[in-house]
Design a protein around this motif. Structure first.
Motif, PDB file in Angstrom:
ATOM      1  N   GLN A   1       0.827  -1.212   0.000  1.00  0.00           N
ATOM      2  CA  GLN A   1       0.000   0.000   0.000  1.00  0.00           C
ATOM      3  C   GLN A   1       0.864   1.266   0.000  1.00  0.00           C
ATOM      4  OE1 GLN A   1      -2.717   0.215   3.313  1.00  0.00           O
ATOM      5  NE2 GLN A   1      -4.015   1.718   2.278  1.00  0.00           N
ATOM      6  N   ALA A   2       2.007   1.221   0.678  1.00  0.00           N
ATOM      7  CA  ALA A   2       2.902   2.378   0.749  1.00  0.00           C
ATOM      8  C   ALA A   2       3.795   2.505  -0.486  1.00  0.00           C
ATOM      9  CB  ALA A   2       3.773   2.287   2.007  1.00  0.00           C
ATOM     10  N   GLY A   3       3.710   1.541  -1.385  1.00  0.00           N
ATOM     11  CA  GLY A   3       4.512   1.601  -2.598  1.00  0.00           C
ATOM     12  C   GLY A   3       5.953   1.172  -2.415  1.00  0.00           C
ATOM     13  N   LEU A   4       6.235   0.428  -1.350  1.00  0.00           N
ATOM     14  CA  LEU A   4       7.600  -0.028  -1.076  1.00  0.00           C
ATOM     15  C   LEU A   4       7.875  -1.424  -1.644  1.00  0.00           C
ATOM     16  CD1 LEU A   4       7.774   1.120   2.654  1.00  0.00           C
ATOM     17  CD2 LEU A   4       8.889   2.226   0.699  1.00  0.00           C
ATOM     18  N   VAL A   5       6.821  -2.204  -1.806  1.00  0.00           N
ATOM     19  CA  VAL A   5       6.941  -3.595  -2.246  1.00  0.00           C
ATOM     20  C   VAL A   5       5.934  -3.850  -3.361  1.00  0.00           C
ATOM     21  CG1 VAL A   5       6.550  -6.006  -1.525  1.00  0.00           C
ATOM     22  CG2 VAL A   5       7.786  -4.452  -0.017  1.00  0.00           C
ATOM     23  N   SER A   6       6.352  -4.622  -4.356  1.00  0.00           N
ATOM     24  CA  SER A   6       5.425  -5.087  -5.387  1.00  0.00           C
ATOM     25  C   SER A   6       5.140  -6.555  -5.128  1.00  0.00           C
ATOM     26  CB  SER A   6       6.016  -4.888  -6.783  1.00  0.00           C
ATOM     27  OG  SER A   6       7.145  -5.712  -6.962  1.00  0.00           O
ATOM     28  N   ARG A   7       3.926  -6.941  -5.474  1.00  0.00           N
ATOM     29  CA  ARG A   7       3.512  -8.341  -5.289  1.00  0.00           C
ATOM     30  C   ARG A   7       2.909  -8.809  -6.605  1.00  0.00           C
ATOM     31  NH1 ARG A   7       0.180  -9.348  -0.151  1.00  0.00           N
ATOM     32  NH2 ARG A   7      -0.743  -7.424  -0.872  1.00  0.00           N
ATOM     33  N   ASP A   8       3.568  -9.769  -7.240  1.00  0.00           N
ATOM     34  CA  ASP A   8       3.102 -10.322  -8.515  1.00  0.00           C
ATOM     35  C   ASP A   8       2.954 -11.828  -8.372  1.00  0.00           C
ATOM     36  OD1 ASP A   8       3.244  -7.846 -10.032  1.00  0.00           O
ATOM     37  OD2 ASP A   8       5.426  -8.046  -9.865  1.00  0.00           O
ATOM     38  N   THR A   9       2.248 -12.424  -9.289  1.00  0.00           N
ATOM     39  CA  THR A   9       2.117 -13.875  -9.288  1.00  0.00           C
ATOM     40  C   THR A   9       3.444 -14.483  -9.713  1.00  0.00           C
ATOM     41  OG1 THR A   9      -0.215 -13.680  -9.843  1.00  0.00           O
ATOM     42  CG2 THR A   9       0.808 -15.819 -10.221  1.00  0.00           C
ATOM     43  N   ASP A  10       3.888 -15.477  -8.962  1.00  0.00           N
ATOM     44  CA  ASP A  10       5.134 -16.185  -9.272  1.00  0.00           C
ATOM     45  C   ASP A  10       4.940 -16.969 -10.564  1.00  0.00           C
ATOM     46  OD1 ASP A  10       7.322 -17.933  -9.374  1.00  0.00           O
ATOM     47  OD2 ASP A  10       7.316 -18.299  -7.220  1.00  0.00           O
ATOM     48  N   SER A  11       5.791 -16.717 -11.541  1.00  0.00           N
ATOM     49  CA  SER A  11       5.637 -17.371 -12.854  1.00  0.00           C
ATOM     50  C   SER A  11       5.872 -18.878 -12.785  1.00  0.00           C
ATOM     51  CB  SER A  11       6.572 -16.740 -13.874  1.00  0.00           C
ATOM     52  OG  SER A  11       7.912 -16.875 -13.457  1.00  0.00           O
ATOM     53  N   SER A  12       6.660 -19.343 -11.813  1.00  0.00           N
ATOM     54  CA  SER A  12       6.933 -20.776 -11.713  1.00  0.00           C
ATOM     55  C   SER A  12       5.896 -21.513 -10.856  1.00  0.00           C
ATOM     56  CB  SER A  12       8.331 -21.023 -11.149  1.00  0.00           C
ATOM     57  OG  SER A  12       8.407 -20.546  -9.827  1.00  0.00           O
ATOM     58  N   ASP A  13       5.124 -20.774 -10.050  1.00  0.00           N
ATOM     59  CA  ASP A  13       4.092 -21.376  -9.203  1.00  0.00           C
ATOM     60  C   ASP A  13       3.001 -20.335  -9.013  1.00  0.00           C
ATOM     61  OD1 ASP A  13       2.451 -22.489  -7.279  1.00  0.00           O
ATOM     62  OD2 ASP A  13       4.088 -23.073  -5.946  1.00  0.00           O
ATOM     63  N   ARG A  14       1.943 -20.432  -9.800  1.00  0.00           N
ATOM     64  CA  ARG A  14       0.904 -19.405  -9.829  1.00  0.00           C
ATOM     65  C   ARG A  14       0.123 -19.305  -8.510  1.00  0.00           C
ATOM     66  NH1 ARG A  14       0.933 -16.747 -13.978  1.00  0.00           N
ATOM     67  NH2 ARG A  14      -1.197 -15.983 -14.013  1.00  0.00           N
ATOM     68  N   ARG A  15       0.340 -20.238  -7.586  1.00  0.00           N
ATOM     69  CA  ARG A  15      -0.325 -20.162  -6.279  1.00  0.00           C
ATOM     70  C   ARG A  15       0.395 -19.205  -5.333  1.00  0.00           C
ATOM     71  NH1 ARG A  15       0.286 -26.233  -4.856  1.00  0.00           N
ATOM     72  NH2 ARG A  15       2.235 -25.659  -5.869  1.00  0.00           N
ATOM     73  N   ARG A  16       1.634 -18.862  -5.661  1.00  0.00           N
ATOM     74  CA  ARG A  16       2.449 -18.010  -4.792  1.00  0.00           C
ATOM     75  C   ARG A  16       2.568 -16.609  -5.372  1.00  0.00           C
ATOM     76  NH1 ARG A  16       8.178 -20.370  -3.297  1.00  0.00           N
ATOM     77  NH2 ARG A  16       8.539 -19.264  -5.216  1.00  0.00           N
ATOM     78  N   SER A  17       2.833 -15.669  -4.467  1.00  0.00           N
ATOM     79  CA  SER A  17       3.145 -14.304  -4.895  1.00  0.00           C
ATOM     80  C   SER A  17       4.653 -14.114  -4.849  1.00  0.00           C
ATOM     81  CB  SER A  17       2.495 -13.284  -3.955  1.00  0.00           C
ATOM     82  OG  SER A  17       1.108 -13.312  -4.099  1.00  0.00           O
ATOM     83  N   ALA A  18       5.169 -13.424  -5.839  1.00  0.00           N
ATOM     84  CA  ALA A  18       6.590 -13.064  -5.871  1.00  0.00           C
ATOM     85  C   ALA A  18       6.691 -11.622  -5.382  1.00  0.00           C
ATOM     86  CB  ALA A  18       7.131 -13.200  -7.287  1.00  0.00           C
ATOM     87  N   LEU A  19       7.507 -11.410  -4.383  1.00  0.00           N
ATOM     88  CA  LEU A  19       7.666 -10.095  -3.767  1.00  0.00           C
ATOM     89  C   LEU A  19       8.976  -9.462  -4.206  1.00  0.00           C
ATOM     90  CD1 LEU A  19       6.703 -11.185  -0.155  1.00  0.00           C
ATOM     91  CD2 LEU A  19       5.205 -10.072  -1.827  1.00  0.00           C
ATOM     92  N   ALA A  20       8.964  -8.143  -4.331  1.00  0.00           N
ATOM     93  CA  ALA A  20      10.193  -7.414  -4.656  1.00  0.00           C
ATOM     94  C   ALA A  20      10.058  -5.987  -4.143  1.00  0.00           C
ATOM     95  CB  ALA A  20      10.428  -7.400  -6.161  1.00  0.00           C
ATOM     96  N   LEU A  21      11.187  -5.385  -3.836  1.00  0.00           N
ATOM     97  CA  LEU A  21      11.182  -3.975  -3.479  1.00  0.00           C
ATOM     98  C   LEU A  21      10.913  -3.166  -4.746  1.00  0.00           C
ATOM     99  CD1 LEU A  21      14.295  -3.724  -1.122  1.00  0.00           C
ATOM    100  CD2 LEU A  21      11.877  -3.759  -0.462  1.00  0.00           C
ATOM    101  N   THR A  22      10.114  -2.127  -4.611  1.00  0.00           N
ATOM    102  CA  THR A  22       9.917  -1.188  -5.718  1.00  0.00           C
ATOM    103  C   THR A  22      11.117  -0.239  -5.736  1.00  0.00           C
ATOM    104  OG1 THR A  22       8.798   0.380  -4.292  1.00  0.00           O
ATOM    105  CG2 THR A  22       7.404  -1.264  -5.429  1.00  0.00           C
ATOM    106  N   ALA A  23      11.157   0.663  -6.707  1.00  0.00           N
ATOM    107  CA  ALA A  23      12.232   1.665  -6.740  1.00  0.00           C
ATOM    108  C   ALA A  23      12.226   2.475  -5.444  1.00  0.00           C
ATOM    109  CB  ALA A  23      12.066   2.572  -7.955  1.00  0.00           C
ATOM    110  N   LYS A  24      11.034   2.833  -4.980  1.00  0.00           N
ATOM    111  CA  LYS A  24      10.914   3.573  -3.712  1.00  0.00           C
ATOM    112  C   LYS A  24      11.432   2.717  -2.553  1.00  0.00           C
ATOM    113  CE  LYS A  24       7.384   5.735  -0.760  1.00  0.00           C
ATOM    114  NZ  LYS A  24       5.920   5.977  -0.626  1.00  0.00           N
ATOM    115  N   GLY A  25      11.084   1.433  -2.537  1.00  0.00           N
ATOM    116  CA  GLY A  25      11.542   0.525  -1.485  1.00  0.00           C
ATOM    117  C   GLY A  25      13.056   0.357  -1.500  1.00  0.00           C
TER     118      GLY A  25
END
Length: 177
Positions: free
Chosen positions: A102-126
């Protein structure tokens, strides 16, 4: 005399039978308590570095630290891997991630290798926040460790690793913070 740990490892019926004759637990000598208090004191001191300036909580910083460290790794980082790496409760990790998304520090996308999981990453701001916090956190660590000589620091590191392995072997890997 049994240490607090040894007394806690008795079968429940033996502990109940010995309750009236057992020595009281001396928290000042009970290693799990002392380690917990020390960890809390250090966490609060490090939190002062990022709480006021960036509005991060301790769980949010732990998530950020894992994502910042693991970002270059080959595998996507999931909430479960953050929980395992930090020994935090999954609910605590999930709430921290939700606030950070919500604060724009982390992105959450569907993991391409396992669609049941979310892949997390720091955004540019994070990543920018991470790059500002890390040097200050490392300075705090260096200041804290300056009270030990090189040999004591190496011994502390070795002993912490040994205690961590022993705790994990005894079921300490429950992911509860």
């Amino acid at each position: 005399m049994m240490t607090g740990f040894q007394a806690d490892r008795r079968p429940p019926e033996a502990a109940d039978a010995a309750a009236d004759t057992a020595e009281p637990l001396s928290l000042d000598h009970f290693i799990p308590y002392r380690l917990s208090v020390l960890a809390n004191v250090i966490s609060r001191a490090v939190a002062a570095i990022y709480e006021e300036r960036f509005g991060l909580t301790i769980p949010e910083w732990r998530v950020m630290a894992v994502l910042g460290l693991d970002e270059a790794g080959p595998e996507p980082v999931s909430a479960n891997s953050v929980a395992a790496r930090t020994a935090m409760d999954k609910v605590q990790v999930s709430r921290a991630i939700a606030r950070m998304v919500q604060a724009g520090l982390v992105s959450r996308d569907t993991d391409s290798s396992d669609r049941r999981r979310s892949a997390l990453a720091l955004t540019a701001k994070g990543r920018a926040v991470y790059r500002e916090i890390v040097p200050a956190a490392l300075r705090y660590e260096a200041d804290l460790l300056a009270s030990l000589d090189e040999g004591e620091t190496a011994t502390l590191d070795r002993l912490l690793a040994k205690l961590h392995a022993a705790a994990m072997a005894r079921g300490g890997g429950s992911g509860v913070d």
